[in-house]
Design a protein around this motif. Structure first.
Motif, PDB file in Angstrom:
ATOM      1  N   GLY A 186       0.821  -1.211   0.000  1.00  0.00           N
ATOM      2  CA  GLY A 186       0.000   0.000   0.000  1.00  0.00           C
ATOM      3  C   GLY A 186       0.853   1.258   0.000  1.00  0.00           C
ATOM      4  N   ILE A 187       0.279   2.321   0.569  1.00  0.00           N
ATOM      5  CA  ILE A 187       0.970   3.614   0.531  1.00  0.00           C
ATOM      6  C   ILE A 187       1.483   4.030   1.911  1.00  0.00           C
ATOM      7  CG2 ILE A 187      -0.308   4.543  -1.454  1.00  0.00           C
ATOM      8  CD1 ILE A 187      -1.923   6.185   0.816  1.00  0.00           C
ATOM      9  N   ALA A 188       2.480   4.909   1.883  1.00  0.00           N
ATOM     10  CA  ALA A 188       2.905   5.640   3.086  1.00  0.00           C
ATOM     11  C   ALA A 188       2.903   7.110   2.694  1.00  0.00           C
ATOM     12  CB  ALA A 188       4.297   5.189   3.511  1.00  0.00           C
ATOM     13  N   PHE A 189       2.960   7.986   3.696  1.00  0.00           N
ATOM     14  CA  PHE A 189       2.991   9.422   3.394  1.00  0.00           C
ATOM     15  C   PHE A 189       4.429   9.918   3.371  1.00  0.00           C
ATOM     16  CE2 PHE A 189      -1.257   8.959   5.490  1.00  0.00           C
ATOM     17  CZ  PHE A 189      -1.973   9.088   4.309  1.00  0.00           C
ATOM     18  N   GLN A 190       4.699  10.841   2.456  1.00  0.00           N
ATOM     19  CA  GLN A 190       6.033  11.445   2.416  1.00  0.00           C
ATOM     20  C   GLN A 190       6.215  12.321   3.646  1.00  0.00           C
ATOM     21  OE1 GLN A 190       6.995  13.510  -1.208  1.00  0.00           O
ATOM     22  NE2 GLN A 190       6.354  11.773  -2.487  1.00  0.00           N
ATOM     23  N   ASP A 191       7.382  12.174   4.265  1.00  0.00           N
ATOM     24  CA  ASP A 191       7.662  12.969   5.468  1.00  0.00           C
ATOM     25  C   ASP A 191       7.949  14.414   5.078  1.00  0.00           C
ATOM     26  OD1 ASP A 191       7.595  10.559   6.918  1.00  0.00           O
ATOM     27  OD2 ASP A 191       9.682  10.171   6.358  1.00  0.00           O
ATOM     28  N   ARG A 192       7.504  15.308   5.906  1.00  0.00           N
ATOM     29  CA  ARG A 192       7.832  16.732   5.766  1.00  0.00           C
ATOM     30  C   ARG A 192       7.466  17.327   4.399  1.00  0.00           C
ATOM     31  NH1 ARG A 192      11.830  14.417   8.740  1.00  0.00           N
ATOM     32  NH2 ARG A 192      13.069  13.948   6.901  1.00  0.00           N
ATOM     33  N   ALA A 193       6.465  16.755   3.733  1.00  0.00           N
ATOM     34  CA  ALA A 193       6.030  17.338   2.466  1.00  0.00           C
ATOM     35  C   ALA A 193       5.335  18.675   2.755  1.00  0.00           C
ATOM     36  CB  ALA A 193       5.101  16.391   1.734  1.00  0.00           C
ATOM     37  N   ILE A 194       4.643  18.727   3.897  1.00  0.00           N
ATOM     38  CA  ILE A 194       3.970  19.959   4.333  1.00  0.00           C
ATOM     39  C   ILE A 194       4.494  20.283   5.734  1.00  0.00           C
ATOM     40  CG2 ILE A 194       1.749  20.972   4.979  1.00  0.00           C
ATOM     41  CD1 ILE A 194       0.473  19.073   2.871  1.00  0.00           C
ATOM     42  N   ASP A 195       5.078  21.451   5.891  1.00  0.00           N
ATOM     43  CA  ASP A 195       5.691  21.841   7.158  1.00  0.00           C
ATOM     44  C   ASP A 195       4.650  21.821   8.286  1.00  0.00           C
ATOM     45  OD1 ASP A 195       8.040  22.550   8.470  1.00  0.00           O
ATOM     46  OD2 ASP A 195       7.380  24.652   8.586  1.00  0.00           O
ATOM     47  N   GLY A 196       4.979  21.133   9.372  1.00  0.00           N
ATOM     48  CA  GLY A 196       4.101  21.105  10.541  1.00  0.00           C
ATOM     49  C   GLY A 196       3.055  20.000  10.507  1.00  0.00           C
ATOM     50  N   TYR A 197       2.970  19.267   9.352  1.00  0.00           N
ATOM     51  CA  TYR A 197       1.967  18.198   9.280  1.00  0.00           C
ATOM     52  C   TYR A 197       2.614  16.881   9.711  1.00  0.00           C
ATOM     53  CZ  TYR A 197      -2.203  15.691   7.876  1.00  0.00           C
ATOM     54  OH  TYR A 197      -3.346  14.922   7.905  1.00  0.00           O
ATOM     55  N   ASP A 198       2.563  16.623  11.023  1.00  0.00           N
ATOM     56  CA  ASP A 198       3.153  15.409  11.575  1.00  0.00           C
ATOM     57  C   ASP A 198       2.049  14.531  12.179  1.00  0.00           C
ATOM     58  OD1 ASP A 198       2.390  16.807  13.822  1.00  0.00           O
ATOM     59  OD2 ASP A 198       4.438  17.302  14.447  1.00  0.00           O
ATOM     60  N   ALA A 199       2.462  13.479  12.880  1.00  0.00           N
ATOM     61  CA  ALA A 199       1.485  12.530  13.436  1.00  0.00           C
ATOM     62  C   ALA A 199       0.479  13.226  14.358  1.00  0.00           C
ATOM     63  CB  ALA A 199       2.216  11.419  14.175  1.00  0.00           C
ATOM     64  N   ALA A 200       0.958  14.200  15.143  1.00  0.00           N
ATOM     65  CA  ALA A 200       0.050  14.915  16.052  1.00  0.00           C
ATOM     66  C   ALA A 200      -0.928  15.778  15.252  1.00  0.00           C
ATOM     67  CB  ALA A 200       0.854  15.777  17.028  1.00  0.00           C
ATOM     68  N   ALA A 201      -0.433  16.406  14.198  1.00  0.00           N
ATOM     69  CA  ALA A 201      -1.291  17.264  13.372  1.00  0.00           C
ATOM     70  C   ALA A 201      -2.405  16.452  12.701  1.00  0.00           C
ATOM     71  CB  ALA A 201      -0.446  17.973  12.314  1.00  0.00           C
ATOM     72  N   MET A 202      -2.101  15.184  12.380  1.00  0.00           N
ATOM     73  CA  MET A 202      -3.109  14.328  11.735  1.00  0.00           C
ATOM     74  C   MET A 202      -4.322  14.088  12.633  1.00  0.00           C
ATOM     75  SD  MET A 202      -0.755  11.437   9.882  1.00  0.00           S
ATOM     76  CE  MET A 202       0.453  11.912   8.625  1.00  0.00           C
ATOM     77  N   GLN A 203      -4.112  14.245  13.956  1.00  0.00           N
ATOM     78  CA  GLN A 203      -5.230  14.064  14.886  1.00  0.00           C
ATOM     79  C   GLN A 203      -6.139  15.289  14.925  1.00  0.00           C
ATOM     80  OE1 GLN A 203      -5.750  11.013  15.975  1.00  0.00           O
ATOM     81  NE2 GLN A 203      -3.866  10.545  14.852  1.00  0.00           N
ATOM     82  N   ILE A 204      -5.661  16.411  14.414  1.00  0.00           N
ATOM     83  CA  ILE A 204      -6.455  17.640  14.368  1.00  0.00           C
ATOM     84  C   ILE A 204      -6.967  17.887  12.941  1.00  0.00           C
ATOM     85  CG2 ILE A 204      -6.479  20.119  14.924  1.00  0.00           C
ATOM     86  CD1 ILE A 204      -5.689  18.428  17.331  1.00  0.00           C
ATOM     87  N   MET A 205      -6.073  17.631  11.984  1.00  0.00           N
ATOM     88  CA  MET A 205      -6.414  17.838  10.573  1.00  0.00           C
ATOM     89  C   MET A 205      -6.237  16.493   9.859  1.00  0.00           C
ATOM     90  SD  MET A 205      -4.102  21.243  10.136  1.00  0.00           S
ATOM     91  CE  MET A 205      -4.953  22.704   9.621  1.00  0.00           C
ATOM     92  N   PRO A 206      -7.241  15.629   9.937  1.00  0.00           N
ATOM     93  CA  PRO A 206      -7.060  14.258   9.443  1.00  0.00           C
ATOM     94  C   PRO A 206      -6.793  14.196   7.934  1.00  0.00           C
ATOM     95  CG  PRO A 206      -9.355  14.685   9.999  1.00  0.00           C
ATOM     96  CD  PRO A 206      -8.584  15.867  10.479  1.00  0.00           C
ATOM     97  N   HIS A 207      -6.059  13.136   7.533  1.00  0.00           N
ATOM     98  CA  HIS A 207      -5.885  12.873   6.095  1.00  0.00           C
ATOM     99  C   HIS A 207      -7.051  12.032   5.591  1.00  0.00           C
ATOM    100  CE1 HIS A 207      -4.488   8.795   7.115  1.00  0.00           C
ATOM    101  NE2 HIS A 207      -3.668   9.332   7.995  1.00  0.00           N
ATOM    102  N   ALA A 208      -7.507  11.082   6.440  1.00  0.00           N
ATOM    103  CA  ALA A 208      -8.593  10.171   6.052  1.00  0.00           C
ATOM    104  C   ALA A 208      -8.331   9.540   4.692  1.00  0.00           C
ATOM    105  CB  ALA A 208      -9.948  10.906   6.074  1.00  0.00           C
ATOM    106  N   TRP A 209      -7.058   9.189   4.433  1.00  0.00           N
ATOM    107  CA  TRP A 209      -6.714   8.555   3.148  1.00  0.00           C
ATOM    108  C   TRP A 209      -6.343   7.100   3.335  1.00  0.00           C
ATOM    109  CZ3 TRP A 209      -8.994  11.116  -0.278  1.00  0.00           C
ATOM    110  CH2 TRP A 209      -8.749  10.900  -1.637  1.00  0.00           C
ATOM    111  N   LYS A 210      -6.429   6.625   4.595  1.00  0.00           N
ATOM    112  CA  LYS A 210      -6.392   5.196   4.895  1.00  0.00           C
ATOM    113  C   LYS A 210      -7.614   5.011   5.771  1.00  0.00           C
ATOM    114  CE  LYS A 210      -1.352   4.776   4.840  1.00  0.00           C
ATOM    115  NZ  LYS A 210      -0.159   4.359   5.598  1.00  0.00           N
ATOM    116  N   ALA A 211      -8.529   4.156   5.350  1.00  0.00           N
ATOM    117  CA  ALA A 211      -9.818   4.089   6.042  1.00  0.00           C
ATOM    118  C   ALA A 211      -9.657   3.511   7.439  1.00  0.00           C
ATOM    119  CB  ALA A 211     -10.793   3.261   5.226  1.00  0.00           C
TER     120      ALA A 211
END
Lengths: 101, 422
Positions: free
Chosen positions: B135-160
């Protein structure tokens, strides 16, 4: 004697038939991405139990664009006459099989 | 529920006839062992078609999770049109009906010389052939500040899964009049039309429940899949609600400010009530770790056998691979997985190999009763995979045809998930 002399040919025929059946099975696997092959039918029609001729006629109609479906047209265009015949034979044979115990 | 059982499938493909005529090497030996790593659409399909086929194979499927939720159709869940349970599937049929050993563990390493998969639990799995569907993984640091903690506030919802539920909850608790910001990654990414389907279906939800709300799509690209179909539908169904800003307007998304819940582009900062940030992607971690990905971040494979060109004897299917013209979709993964299973079966039994039938089709929702479809067949050509025939919905086709596609889509989901999980 005649029978023994002829046996390699007799053996080759079912082997060819089996290879064609294999081909039909591999194409039927493409069908199975959208059509349930257990006879179930939920807005996408079952293709089991239709008979060989009807399946071939339907595929040719899709290929010519006489029946509207983007998906079936792309599929029908991708298959040769021989491949359409092989998958139709495979699916028709599956329809005739008894339910497993 | 009747499905392809081992016996029935064997009888149908004429294996009995072939084996009687030409006794094969495989017959006098122990069953070949195939390990499949990853229980998503690609991995589950390879496992099922190998186990249901005529080659004598012992199949082990390694997947950490006991349940798999499909990313496809999860936009319907986000819009409140489908339950999360209806997207979730288990491995019981693969285990019971097909005799597949399903191991709930993850692969920590693969030794292609000793032919051993090392599992995280410490157990080892020996194999004759191994198939990865990472499957897929996300590229690290593609967007500044978008880390594992940020995903809990601004979800990617790209893995169900939890991410999808989180986004649904945020949309439900959003006040009417808020702005939903959807950040779309650069190519290639999983399911090319899906971000725009998400915008469409969230708009249908807003229209029903929060009609003063807006949707802002911040794209890393300047065009997108099905653009004419989507933009036509946005005007017809949701006039003034969805705004799409291509990269040349914004300079691209550079960073997120989690505390302020805003998305920062080169030109401007956009404040969101709900932000869905889909990051740039690459092949899954195991593929990276095993050196199966090239500099693009994705895995090159042989287009007939799906064997890695970087590490022969390891096969790969699904979103992680470079598949030429085939998009990264569940349908593509399913199609590649069947081709890979048939190729493996012929390698293991020494039978002749046929050209794979590769296909992709998508139903994409514009509104609950308006869907478009496309279908493309592919052929292996000069070391890659090329489009053979394509057919796609047109902007001016009848609303009856669109309604029918929306109905068919439901039936497709039912048949497709049975084809994958049994």
């Amino acid at each position: 004697m005649l029978a023994i002399a002829a046996s390699p040919i007799l053996l080759a025929a079912p082997a060819r038939a089996a290879a064609a059946n294999d081909q039909g099975g591999q194409i039927a696997a493409v069908c199975a991405s959208c059509h349930r092959l257990d006879g179930g039918d939920r807005s996408i029609p079952s293709i089991i139990g239709l008979g060989e001729d009807r399946l071939i006629r339907a595929m040719l109609a899709y290929r010519l664009g006489e029946r509207p479906s983007h998906i079936m047209q792309a599929i029908a265009l991708s298959l040769s006459d021989e491949e359409i015949a092989a998958v139709a034979r495979f699916l028709a044979a599956q329809g005739k099989k008894a339910e497993p115990p | 529920m009747k499905s392809w059982t081992r016996r029935e499938f064997g009888g149908l493909t004429g294996a009995a006839v072939l084996t009687a005529l030409r006794p094969r090497r495989a017959r006098s030996q122990a069953k070949a062992k195939v390990a499949v790593i990853g229980g998503g659409v690609g991995g589950a399909t390879v496992a099922r078609y190998l186990a249901a086929g005529t080659a004598p194979v012992e199949v082990t499927l390694v997947e950490p999770s006991g349940l798999y939720s499909t990313c496809f159709f999860s936009n319907l869940y986000l819009a409140g049109l489908r339950s999360f349970e209806s997207l979730t599937h288990g491995y019981e049929t693969l285990r019971r009906q097909y005799g597949i050993a399903v191991v709930h563990d993850s692969a920590a390493m693969i030794d292609p010389v000793a032919k051993i998969v090392g599992l995280s639990s410490g157990a080892k799995l020996s194999y004759d052939r191994v198939v990865l569907a990472p499957g897929i993984a996300f590229q690290d640091r593609a967007i500044d500040g978008y880390d594992a903690a940020a995903m809990q506030i601004m979800p990617h919802a790209w893995k169900a899964g939890a991410q999808t539920k989180l986004l649904r909850k945020q949309l439900q608790s959003m006040e009417d009049g808020g702005v939903f910001v959807l950040v779309v990654p650069p190519d290639p990414f999983r399911c090319p039309p899906a971000p725009y389907e998400r915008a469409s279906l969230v708009a249908s939800y807003f229209q029903r429940h929060k009609p003063r709300s807006k949707i802002l799509v911040l794209d890393a690209k300047s065009t997108f899949t099905g653009q004419d179909l989507f933009q036509d539908a946005w005007q017809r169904h949701y006039p003034g609600m969805i705004e799409w800003l291509p990269a040349e307007f914004t300079g691209g998304v550079k960073a997120v400010d989690v505390k302020a819940r805003s998305v920062i582009t080169a030109e401007e900062t956009f404040k969101a009530a709900v932000a869905n940030v889909i990051p740039a992607q690459k092949a899954g971690h195991l593929a990276q770790q095993m050196g199966l990905a090239d500099r693009s971040g994705w895995c090159p494979v042989d287009p007939v056998t799906f064997e890695s060109t970087l590490q022969p004897s390891i096969h790969l299917v699904g979103d992680a691979i470079i598949a030429g013209d085939m998009p990264k979709s569940a349908f593509s993964a399913n199609s590649q997985a069947k081709a890979c299973a048939f190729a493996l079966a012929s390698v293991l039994t020494g039978s002749s190999r046929s050209t794979p039938h590769l296909f992709n089709s998508c139903y994409t929702f514009l509104a609950p009763d308006d869907a478009w479809s496309n279908a493309i067949s592919y052929k292996p050509l000069a070391g890659t995979i090329r489009t053979a025939h394509a057919s796609i919905s047109k902007v001016d086709e009848s609303s009856e045809m669109r309604r029918r596609a929306a109905r068919e889509a439901e039936g497709w989901y039912d048949a497709f998930t049975r084809d994958v999980f049994g």
